[in-house]
Each structure stands twice: as structure tokens, then as C-alpha cells.
Scaffold this motif. Structure first.
Motif, PDB file in Angstrom:
ATOM      1  N   TYR A  18      44.389   6.374  -2.492  1.00  0.00           N
ATOM      2  CA  TYR A  18      43.286   7.241  -2.066  1.00  0.00           C
ATOM      3  C   TYR A  18      43.467   8.663  -2.579  1.00  0.00           C
ATOM      4  O   TYR A  18      42.512   9.371  -2.820  1.00  0.00           O
ATOM      5  CB  TYR A  18      43.088   7.166  -0.543  1.00  0.00           C
ATOM      6  CG  TYR A  18      42.068   6.084  -0.256  1.00  0.00           C
ATOM      7  CD1 TYR A  18      42.367   4.762  -0.582  1.00  0.00           C
ATOM      8  CD2 TYR A  18      40.797   6.373   0.203  1.00  0.00           C
ATOM      9  CE1 TYR A  18      41.425   3.761  -0.424  1.00  0.00           C
ATOM     10  CE2 TYR A  18      39.839   5.383   0.366  1.00  0.00           C
ATOM     11  CZ  TYR A  18      40.163   4.079   0.042  1.00  0.00           C
ATOM     12  OH  TYR A  18      39.216   3.095   0.177  1.00  0.00           O
ATOM     13  N   PHE A  28      35.866   3.674   6.360  1.00  0.00           N
ATOM     14  CA  PHE A  28      36.315   2.740   5.329  1.00  0.00           C
ATOM     15  C   PHE A  28      35.818   1.379   5.757  1.00  0.00           C
ATOM     16  O   PHE A  28      36.075   0.960   6.879  1.00  0.00           O
ATOM     17  CB  PHE A  28      37.852   2.738   5.261  1.00  0.00           C
ATOM     18  CG  PHE A  28      38.415   1.624   4.423  1.00  0.00           C
ATOM     19  CD1 PHE A  28      38.740   1.828   3.094  1.00  0.00           C
ATOM     20  CD2 PHE A  28      38.604   0.356   4.957  1.00  0.00           C
ATOM     21  CE1 PHE A  28      39.251   0.792   2.313  1.00  0.00           C
ATOM     22  CE2 PHE A  28      39.114  -0.680   4.185  1.00  0.00           C
ATOM     23  CZ  PHE A  28      39.436  -0.462   2.860  1.00  0.00           C
ATOM     24  N   ASP A  67      47.651  -0.872   7.482  1.00  0.00           N
ATOM     25  CA  ASP A  67      47.257  -1.146   6.098  1.00  0.00           C
ATOM     26  C   ASP A  67      46.366  -0.027   5.528  1.00  0.00           C
ATOM     27  O   ASP A  67      46.457   0.297   4.350  1.00  0.00           O
ATOM     28  CB  ASP A  67      46.506  -2.489   6.039  1.00  0.00           C
ATOM     29  CG  ASP A  67      46.242  -2.948   4.604  1.00  0.00           C
ATOM     30  OD1 ASP A  67      47.151  -2.797   3.765  1.00  0.00           O
ATOM     31  OD2 ASP A  67      45.142  -3.441   4.311  1.00  0.00           O
TER      32      ASP A  67
HETATM   33  O1  LIG Z   1      45.886  -0.509   0.198  1.00  0.00           O
HETATM   34  C1  LIG Z   1      44.918  -1.204   0.338  1.00  0.00           C
HETATM   35  O2  LIG Z   1      43.715  -0.766  -0.087  1.00  0.00           O
HETATM   36  C2  LIG Z   1      42.680  -1.689  -0.397  1.00  0.00           C
HETATM   37  C3  LIG Z   1      41.402  -0.854  -0.513  1.00  0.00           C
HETATM   38  O3  LIG Z   1      41.538   0.052  -1.574  1.00  0.00           O
HETATM   39  P1  LIG Z   1      40.229   0.514  -2.378  1.00  0.00           P
HETATM   40  O4  LIG Z   1      40.745   1.475  -3.369  1.00  0.00           O
HETATM   41  O5  LIG Z   1      39.640  -0.733  -2.969  1.00  0.00           O
HETATM   42  O6  LIG Z   1      39.323   1.124  -1.378  1.00  0.00           O
HETATM   43  C4  LIG Z   1      42.553  -2.746   0.664  1.00  0.00           C
HETATM   44  O7  LIG Z   1      41.628  -3.739   0.246  1.00  0.00           O
HETATM   45  C5  LIG Z   1      43.902  -3.418   0.893  1.00  0.00           C
HETATM   46  O8  LIG Z   1      43.810  -4.278   2.013  1.00  0.00           O
HETATM   47  C6  LIG Z   1      44.957  -2.378   1.218  1.00  0.00           C
HETATM   48  O9  LIG Z   1      46.242  -2.992   1.225  1.00  0.00           O
END
Ligand SMILES: O=C1O[C@H](COP(=O)(O)O)[C@@H](O)[C@H](O)[C@H]1O
Ligand SMILES: NC(=O)C1=CN([C@@H]2O[C@H](COP(=O)(O)OP(=O)(O)OC[C@H]3O[C@@H](n4cnc5c(N)ncnc54)[C@H](OP(=O)(O)O)[C@@H]3O)[C@@H](O)[C@H]2O)C=CC1
Length: 508
Positions: A213, A248, A269
Motif C-alpha cells: 500500500y 478496503f 491481513d
Molecule cells: O496483502 C494483501 O493484499 C491483497 C490486496 O492488495 P491489493 O494491492 O490488491 O489491494 C489481499 O488480496 C491479500 O489478501 C493480502 O494478503
């Protein structure tokens, strides 16, 4: 400490060896290697003299070698062939770019070995040294980047092996850096144990704790937006903001990672890491300077100032069918949805398997004092920062515009900075690209999580998490593909959020 670490004069050019440990895994294939490829790819640039040209990317073939390392027995060619499928083919349009894929794959070498065997790490070191000596380097320095795309349980042995056998030893200087992936610990106690273990082997400045992020374009834009614009500076405070939501949501479930997810749940997570990092960017004071450590000091202060979570201000959910996954126990209490109110007026929403996928920050302003147009009936001004998809920053003028025409009617509108429209022809880089570039180029750790930030982050989730684990707080079931839980809507409304009536933002 092994190897020569030259303070302040660490080279940004010279022989670069990138070792991806866990190269056979999900993250390496989907994220790490594609990001490395995108960094390597030639970049289109327009020149008046020659028109469009392709210029060198951010990884240079005369300097870099990428080693994929894992236990799986794999032939070098086989590994490259598999990788090929994950390098973003949608974007490959020109012959030059197709050529890039094959040139990039030539820089990749697969090595099979385990994460705790001396001889395997000695061989890895030998391979790195061979690469180093094959490059004619002016200064002889050497850069070694180890990317741990591994389950955290394997980290301790991998750190130890790297420390014992694979550190940079060039007498001309250079560095050894290690990138690690979340989750960083599982709670406050475990984090301290892991941090101490790693602290015995490596300096904090060698460790890059990645949180993707912090690499997202609009998260990186937050500091600029807030501190470089005169009109935001005086507004950005509790006198004007009523509440902030950090949202989110995903429209899919655990997608083959249920085993991992069930152990961690949505709070560990997503919220404890990604969303708290976003919160820091939204809520921090102006740092003393843009020095990465000044910025990280300021972020820590945000985390220190958040009040303890009240259990009546938490709504947890679990989507129906979650426990049907064979790797999830039938009676799992793991939340896949959470709405948590953080005082001082910060809210975070997080949920899986809903009707759409988005991440955004939504700042709701207080009502206009002396509301002569009765705008309160329709909602409030909001500043929305859409992190993904469809990156945008827009101000919701809920009632704040006169309807063009002869009547004195008011209407809803927005001031909209939609990235697709404003930055046509510009590709927004993936978060992993920005972050990996920092690790070997500037070396700045501004977009990486520092140990004390983690300590603070775990501290205030620690009382809540055991209460979920022992079943004291239970998630409420919700249907997949819906908009979430009414209980959560009620909670945020009690906390001050006012739902806007009849307003939908349409991507420009
Ligand atoms: O760290 C993680 O992030 C993803 C979501 O990331 P994004 O950049 O696609 O928003 C999440 O799907 C996953 O469960 C989690 O481990
Ligand atoms: N996948 C994702 O979307 C995300 C992952 N992460 C983090 O990234 C890291 C890697 O994730 P991911 O690729 O999904 O993980 P995987 O489960 O796919 O593991 C990666 C590789 O590690 C090796 N491995 C797996 N389990 C063990 C074990 N018990 N002992 C030794 N080696 C093992 C395997 O390689 P081999 O057997 O060939 O050695 C495997 O291919 C984790 O820390 C994860 O939390 C963070 C954000 C998102």
C-alpha cells in the motif's frame, strides 16, 4: 558485521544481484518477477529530434543478474518458461517489448536449494560472485538484494544463511539488503521475538519491510497533496473533518490462500498493515523535512496517539461458505469482514467477498454552519481519494453548486481529478515496482515499515485479537456479493458518518 558497508557513500550503480527466495511461490510469480520485468523494460520517450524512442529502463542488463531460489527441483529453462506466462502479456504490444521479455529472461537464473542448508547458500554465494566477476566494474563494488518471498516461518533460517554465507564482501564497498513481506509477526509478543532475532543479524537500515500500500500511486501522493497545497493545509484538521473512512473491499474470497488467511484473518491481513499505513499518511502532522526518517518518526506518532479499541465499536463478519474450504476448520471464527472505529474519529472498513473491489479514503467534512440552502438534507462535503481501481481524487460538492439555469436551484457535483482522464498515456506503475526500485536505487526507507511502527501497530490490536480467537467476539454471517453488514452501517452512522443521498461518482 560481514561485508563492507560504507555509510553515506553506498553505490547506486555497479554490479547488482537480486535473489528472490521462494521463487516457485505465488507472490514471486504474480508480483515480484513481473515488477522486476516492468522495471527492466525499456520506457517509451518522445524526443523532438527522433520522435518516439525506447530508452533504458530502471534495471540495466550490464549490471544486473536475477536469481530465483527455491527448493522445488526445476531446470533453469523450465523456470524461465513458467515465468514467461506471468510477465504481463497484455502490455506487450511492440516488437521492442517482446524482445524485452526474452532479454529479461536471459538475466534470470534458477537455483534449487533449501533455506537452511549451508552448502546450498555457499553455492548461491558462488553464483553471485561469478556474476560479479563476469561484469567489468569500474569500482568493483557489489550490491546484493535478497527478496524473501517466503512464508514468515522460514525467515529466521534464511536470515541466518544469508548472514553467514551470502553477505557482500567486496573490499570496494556496496551493500546487502533484505526485503521481507508481511505479515510481520502475528501479535505484539511474537513481533518482539522476531524483531530481536533479526536485530541480532542485521541492521535496521538493511531491512526493507514491504507493504505494497505504501507503493500505491495515490498513497504516495498523499503527502504532496496535503503539504504542498495551501488550500488543504488549514482545512486538514478536526475542526473541519467530522470523520474519515478508510475503505478496503474485495469482490473475491480467499482465492487459494484460505490456509494462510484462516490463521491470520482480515485484521492481521489487511488492517494492521495496509490500512494503518494509509491512516498514518492521512493523519500525520507535517514532518520536519522529507528526510525518510523524519517522515517515519511522524508516522509513529500517529500510531501512538490512537486510543484503545472499544469492543462495542467493532463489527466482524464472515461470508457464508467460507468454512467450506477444505483448509478451513468447520467452526472457524476468523473474520473476513471488519468495521472498526478508531478514535480520534478515524474509521476503517475492511471486507472480503463483497459486490465490488475498491480501496479508498473518504474524508467527510462537518456540516456547513448556518446552512441557508438546507444542504444537510442531502449530505455533506466529502474529499474522496480513490486508491484503486480508477485512481482519482474528487471533492463531493453534495449541494454546493448552483444548477445552471434561470432558477436558483442547487445541485450535486464534484471537482474531479480522475487520473485516466488527466494523465492520458501515462501508465501508473504497480506498487511493487516503486518499492523494489527504492530498495536498490535510492535505498530510502520512507516507504517501508520501521520496527517501532510495527510495535505500535500491534500494541493496539493485541487486546482485541485474543478475544476473537477465543470466540468471545463472533463474526456475523453475510452473503457473498452483497454490500456488507447492516450492523456495520449502523455503527459508522452512530460514529457520525452521514450517508449522502442520491449521489454516485461516475469515473471520467
Ligand atoms: O496483502 C494483501 O493484499 C491483497 C490486496 O492488495 P491489493 O494491492 O490488491 O489491494 C489481499 O488480496 C491479500 O489478501 C493480502 O494478503
Ligand atoms: N501471495 C500473495 O498475494 C501475498 C503474499 N504475501 C507474503 O509473501 C510471502 C510469500 O507468499 P506466497 O508466495 O503466497 O507464499 P507461498 O506459500 O506460495 O510460498 C512461497 C514459496 O516458499 C516455499 N515454502 C512454502 N512453504 C514452506 C515451508 N513451510 N518451508 C519452507 N519453504 C516453504 C515454497 O517454495 P519451495 O518449496 O519451492 O522452496 C513456496 O513456493 C509470505 O510471507 C506472504 O505472507 C504478502 C502479500 C500478498
Amino acid at each position: 558485521m560481514d561485508g563492507v558497508e560504507l555509510d553515506g557513500v553506498e553505490p547506486v550503480r555497479g554490479c547488482l544481484s537480486i535473489v528472490v527466495l521462494g521463487a516457485s511461490g505465488d507472490l514471486a510469480k504474480k508480483m515480484t518477477f513481473p515488477a522486476l520485468f516492468n522495471l527492466y523494460q525499456q520506457v517509451p520517450a518522445y524526443t523532438v529530434q527522433f520522435g518516439w524512442l525506447f530508452i533504458q529502463g530502471f534495471l540495466h542488463s550490464d549490471e544486473v543478474r536475477i536469481f530465483g531460489y527455491a527448493r522445488t527441483r526445476n531446470l533453469d529453462d523450465e523456470f524461465r518458461y513458467r515465468l514467461h506466462r506471468f510477465l504481463d502479456h497484455d502490455k506487450v504490444v511492440s516488437p521492442a517489448q517482446t524482445e524485452d521479455v526474452s532479454e529479461f529472461l536471459h538475466l534470470v537464473k534458477y537455483i534449487s536449494g533449501s533455506y537452511d542448508a549451508e552448502e546450498d547458500f555457499r553455492s548461491l554465494d558462488k553464483e553471485i560472485n561469478e556474476h560479479k566477476s563476469s561484469k567489468v566494474q569500474q569500482d568493483g563494488s557489489s550490491r546484493r538484494l535478497f527478496y524473501l518471498a517466503l512464508p514468515p516461518s522460514v525467515y529466521p533460517s534464511a536470515y541466518k544463511m544469508i548472514k553467514l554465507f551470502c553477505m557482500n564482501k567486496s573490499k570496494y564497498g556496496g551493500w546487502t539488503r533484505i526485503v521481507i513481506e508481511k505479515p510481520f509477526g502475528k501479535g505484539f509478543g511474537l513481533l518482539e521475538k522476531l524483531s530481536n532475532q533479526i536485530g541480532e543479524l542485521l541492521h535496521e537500515k538493511q531491512l526493507y519491510r514491504i507493504d505494497n500500500y505504501l507503493g500505491k500511486e495515490l498513497v504516495q501522493n498523499l503527502m504532496v497533496l496535503r503539504f504542498a497545497n495551501r488550500f488543504f493545509l488549514p482545512l486538514w484538521n478536526r475542526d473541519n473533518f467530522d470523520n474519515i473512512q478508510i475503505v478496503f473491499q474485495e469482490d473475491f474470497g480467499t482465492e487459494g490462500r484460505a490456509g494462510y488467511f484462516d490463521e491470520f484473518g482480515v485484521i492481521r491481513d489487511i488492517i494492521q498493515n495496509h490500512l494503518l499505513q494509509v491512516l498514518c499518511q492521512v493523519a500525520m502532522e507535517k514532518p520536519v523535512s522529507v528526510d525518510p526518517e523524519h517522515i517515519r518518526d511522524t508516522e509513529v506518532r500517529v500510531l501512538q496517539s490512537v486510543c484503545p479499541i472499544q469492543s462495542e465499536e467493532v463489527v466482524l463478519g464472515q461470508y457464508e461458505g467460507y468454512c467450506e474450504d477444505p483448509t478451513v476448520p468447520d467452526d472457524s471464527n476468523t473474520p473476513t469482514f471488519a468495521t472498526i472505529i478508531l478514535r480520534t474519529h478515524y474509521e476503517k472498513w475492511d471486507r472480503k467477498a463483497l459486490n465490488s473491489r475498491k480501496s479508498e479514503i473518504r474524508i467527510q467534512f462537518k456540516d456547513v454552519p448556518g446552512d441557508i440552502f438546507e444542504s444537510k438534507k442531502h449530505g455533506r462535503n466529502e474529499l474522496a481519494i480513490r486508491l484503486q481501481p480508477s485512481e482519482a481524487i474528487y471533492m463531493k460538492l453534495t449541494i454546493g453548486v448552483k444548477q445552471p439555469g434561470l432558477e436558483m436551484d442547487t445541485t450535486q457535483s464534484e471537482l474531479d481529478l480522475s487520473y485516466k482522464q488527466c494523465y492520458q498515456g501515462i501508465t501508473i506503475p504497480e506498487a511493487y515496482e516503486c518499492l523494489i526500485l527504492d530498495t536498490y536505487d535510492s535505498g530510502h526507507q520512507q516507504h517501508f515499515v520501521r520496527r517501532d511502527e510495527l510495535t505500535e501497530a500491534w500494541k493496539f490490536f493485541t487486546p482485541l485479537l485474543p478475544r476473537i480467537e477465543n470466540g468471545e467476539i463472533k463474526p456475523i454471517l453475510y452473503k457473498r456479493g452483497t454490500t456488507g453488514l447492516l450492523e456495520a452501517d449502523d455503527l459508522v452512522q452512530k460514529a457520525g458518518y452521514v450517508q449522502t443521498q442520491d449521489y454516485v461518482w461516475i469515473e471520467q
